[in-house]
Structures are given as C-alpha cells and as structure tokens.
Design an enzyme around this catalytic site. Structure first.
Site, PDB file in Angstrom:
ATOM      1  CG  ASN A   8     -69.637  27.003  52.204  1.00 19.34           C
ATOM      2  OD1 ASN A   8     -69.368  28.087  51.755  1.00 19.34           O
ATOM      3  ND2 ASN A   8     -70.460  27.243  53.413  1.00 19.34           N
ATOM      4  NE  ARG A  89     -73.561  28.180  50.770  1.00 23.65           N
ATOM      5  CZ  ARG A  89     -73.809  29.205  51.566  1.00 23.65           C
ATOM      6  NH1 ARG A  89     -72.676  29.462  52.362  1.00 23.65           N
ATOM      7  NH2 ARG A  89     -74.911  29.778  51.790  1.00 23.65           N
ATOM      8  CG  HIS A 178     -80.355  29.423  54.401  1.00 22.89           C
ATOM      9  ND1 HIS A 178     -81.154  30.431  55.090  1.00 22.89           N
ATOM     10  CD2 HIS A 178     -78.994  29.686  54.943  1.00 22.89           C
ATOM     11  CE1 HIS A 178     -80.591  31.025  55.850  1.00 22.89           C
ATOM     12  NE2 HIS A 178     -79.049  30.888  55.802  1.00 22.89           N
ATOM     13  NE  ARG A 238     -77.889  38.318  56.914  1.00 18.31           N
ATOM     14  CZ  ARG A 238     -77.747  36.986  56.457  1.00 18.31           C
ATOM     15  NH1 ARG A 238     -78.700  36.906  55.473  1.00 18.31           N
ATOM     16  NH2 ARG A 238     -76.769  36.163  56.594  1.00 18.31           N
ATOM     17  CD  GLU A 383     -76.499  24.759  55.252  1.00 17.48           C
ATOM     18  OE1 GLU A 383     -75.752  24.790  55.826  1.00 17.48           O
ATOM     19  OE2 GLU A 383     -76.959  26.001  54.696  1.00 17.48           O
TER      20      GLU A 383
END
Ligand code: AMP
Length: 397
Positions: A8, A89, A178, A238, A383
């Site tokens: 990643n 990723r 995600h 956020r 992940e």
C-alpha cells in the site's frame, strides 16, 4: 505455496506485508515513512522482532530497495526469486474495474485516467508499482481497487440528482471506498452466520476515515462514501455530508477559496472540529469521561450519524442479519458502539451484551445477546489479506 507481497503505497509512505499463501501466514510486515523528507523511518517486523532504521529515504525507489535488501539481509527470504507476486492497493478503478486486475501497460494507462478522481492516492499507488517493476522486473503485479467492491451498486444508489450529463461526461457519481475492508469483513460475517443462502450484512468501517456499507448475499448494495472519501458519516477530521450551500456561504464569510473550505471539510472538521480537542476517538472518550460538554456532543453526533445510515440500510436491505463493527474505532471503542446501538435498539430489537461489548478480546466475535434480532459483531479488518487473496486467485498461484 506462494509468497505474495501486499503493498500500500502512499505519497510519502509504503506499507507492506509478505504472506505465505494459501495459509495467509504473515511472514513479515512493515512500513516506510517520511519518504522524500530529511529523516525517513523504515520499520520491519518478523519473528516477533521489530527493527527500525532512521535515514534519509529519497524516493519510493529507495524505499523499495531498502525493503527488498532487508528481506534478504535479515534472512526472511534466501533470494528475491522467492517472491511470486506483488498485490498493490489501488484506490480508484473508476467504472473500468469491478474486480482486481493483473497489471499490464494498458491497465496502467486506464488507471492513470482516474488520477484526477483520487489525486492524493492513485498517483502514489502508481509510483509504488513503478518502483517494484524496476526492482523486480520478472514478478507479476496485481491491482486491488478500493472502489471495485462497490461497483455492484445500482444506478439509483450511485447517481447524484445532478444533470445526467455530468455523470456521462465527467464521471460524477458515487464510487465508494474501503472496498477491501467491506469485502473482507462481510465474507467473515457471512461465515459467522453459518454461510446461509441469503444474507443481509451492514458493515461499519469506523477508522480515521470511516464508511458504512449495505451488503446483500456478499454483494455491495450501497455505501456511504461517494465521489470522494469525504461523503457519508462524520470522521476523525472529515465532515462527512454537509449541505453543499455551506461552501459558498463560508467562502464569503471567511473570504477564502473553495479549496480552502474543502480543506476545512477534510482536515479540520469531524471529531476534531466539533470537539476542538482531537481527531482521535481515545482523546474524545477521555474528555467524555471527564464530563466535557463538547466531547459529549461529539460522541452523540458521531453515534447519530452512524445510526442514521444503519437505519437507512436496514430499510434498503429489507432487514439485517449481522451488524458488524471494524477498523480502529469500530474494533476498540466500546462506549461509541454502545451509543450507536442505543440509538436504534428499540426500532430493530437489538440486545447488546454489555459485558461482551466492553471485554477486550481479539479476533472475530459476537457482542449481542442470543435474543437479539440482529447479531452484532466485531471483526478486525484485514485489507492486506484481501490483496494477497486476489493476487493468488488472479495469477493462479
Ligand atoms: P484506523 O484508521 O482504522 O487505523 O483507525 C484509527 C482510529 O481508531 C484512531 O484515530 C482512533 O480514533 C481509533 N482508535 C484506535 N484505537 C482505539 C481505542 N483503543 N479506543 C478508541 N478508539 C481507538
């Protein structure tokens, strides 16, 4: 047996895990941070040991070389030829990829078109690919997209009520993010339900970034993040969704640009903005326990944002067999999980087992009582293993 590296790459970082497949055992994992800055940090873990190296790491190429040299020098592999494949990723696959894909120059060209949709992530992911291609030219690479799992959404869920040509001409639609996490967690949840023929799962990925998905029979029906990872619930920094008219209003009030306001939405809002304390749920919890009013408000607002989505997705799915919490906050914050469930327990007959909710355990677990109509679960996300699984599947290793 195959050794697969899951990678990643961010703009100044590179995370990795080397898997032995199909056992999914992690042989080594680590992180290169502060790439391109004066003081880089390289951390590698293996055999219960952790080694940290501080040195200037000029660019991603140097980061990849550091990692590959460490694999050989530390005796983790005898030679780099033992690495069978690399899974990367890749954040945005647009509408072109509803699945992971084996990397070719044509694929790279297609993915590059989506750079403007994910300017912080896609270019960095591609730099990571190029660095590995240079260092290991004979090893095949696979892209695993954040957006792919959500490509099963129907038009009525992914379109915005904007002039239709903005979708056809400019690709403006909900993509969702995600994806690897939502897919991994829903697969695990369905296993825990006993692999029924049909299943309705709501996944709450609550980390620093956070999103919720409705998953029917293993396929994504709807998700809370949108055109960008800003839409949906409130997050660490956020805002999640706000009335779009707030932007021009604040531009006038603060005498600043649209980008400045977007920066506020992305970096100064959410838990940090509401509480004025921190973006980290642990700090908010500590202040909540001391009776801090803004921390209490932040927690309530957060829980309400999440519970609204759960209610909506319950309706869209026509029920729910499993409600799953994952990622940093979802896996660890017992008080926020309880606040979320308290919001909806009456409507959906959920009975949380408060002891199990508070118990610090690892691994997949159920935290609702037997009589609960919906099983509430905690499933630690993974992940990286999704990246390794797809790499093995596509390359038939
Ligand atoms: P992630 O993005 O999945 O790594 O999640 C990171 C976030 O999870 C942090 O910013 C915290 O808000 C939250 N988190 C991590 N550990 C805990 C904990 N023990 N209790 C509450 N929240 C936590």
């Amino acid at each position: 047996m195959a050794k697969v590296l899951a990678v990643n790459a961010g703009s100044s970082s590179l995370k990795f895990q080397l898997f032995d497949m199909p056992s999914e055992e992690v042989i080594t994992s680590g992180l290169v941070e502060k790439i391109g800055l004066d003081e880089g940090i390289f951390t590698i873990k293996y055999n219960d040991q952790k080694k940290v190296l501080n040195q200037e790491i000029k660019d991603h190429q140097v980061a990849v070389e550091l990692l590959l040299n460490a694999l050989v020098n530390e005796g983790i592999v005898e030679s780099l030829e033992e690495i069978d494949a690399i899974g990367h990723r890749m954040v945005h696959g647009g509408e072109a990829y509803s699945e992971s894909v084996i990397v070719s120059e044509e694929v790279v060209e297609t993915v590059t078109q989506f750079n403007e949709l994910a300017p912080l992530h896609n270019p960095a992911n591609l730099i990571g690919l190029r660095a590995f291609q240079k260092a290991l030219p004979n090893v095949q690479n696979v892209f695993v997209f954040d957006t792919a799992f959500h490509q099963t959404m129907k038009e009525e869920n992914y379109l915005y009520a904007l002039p239709y040509e903005y979708y056809t001409d400019y690709k403006v639609r909900k993509y969702g993010f995600h994806g690897q996490s939502h897919q991994y967690v829903s697969i695990e949840a369905i296993k825990m339900l006993g692999n029924p023929d049909t299943s309705k799962v709501i996944v709450c990925h609550l980390g620093n970034g956070a999103s919720i998905s409705a998953v029917k029979d293993g396929k994504c029906v709807d998700t809370s993040m949108g055109f960008t990872p800003l839409e949906g619930i409130m997050m660490g920094t956020r805002s999640g969704e706000v009335d779009p008219s707030i932007m021009p209003y604040l531009m006038k009030k603060l005498d600043c640009s649209a980008d400045d306001i977007l920066d506020i939405y992305n970096k100064k809002s959410g838990m940090l903005g509401v509480s004025g304390i921190s973006s980290d749920a642990r700090d908010i919890e500590a202040a909540y326990n001391q009776g801090d009013k803004r921390a209490i408000l932040t927690s309530k607002l957060y829980a309400r944002r999440v519970s609204k989505y759960i209610s909506q997705y319950y309706g869209e799915l026509g029920g729910c067999d499993a409600l799953v919490f994952t990622a940093g906050l979802g896996e660890n914050s017992a008080y926020l999980r309880k606040m979320i469930i308290d919001d909806i327990k009456e409507a959906f007959d959920i009975v949380l087992d408060e002891d199990l909710n508070k118990k610090r355990e690892s691994g997949n677990r159920v935290i609702s009582k037997e009589e609960s109509k919906i099983k509430v679960m905690i499933i630690p996300t993974n992940e990286e293993v999704m990246i390794a699984r797809d790499t093995v599947r596509l390359l038939k290793l």
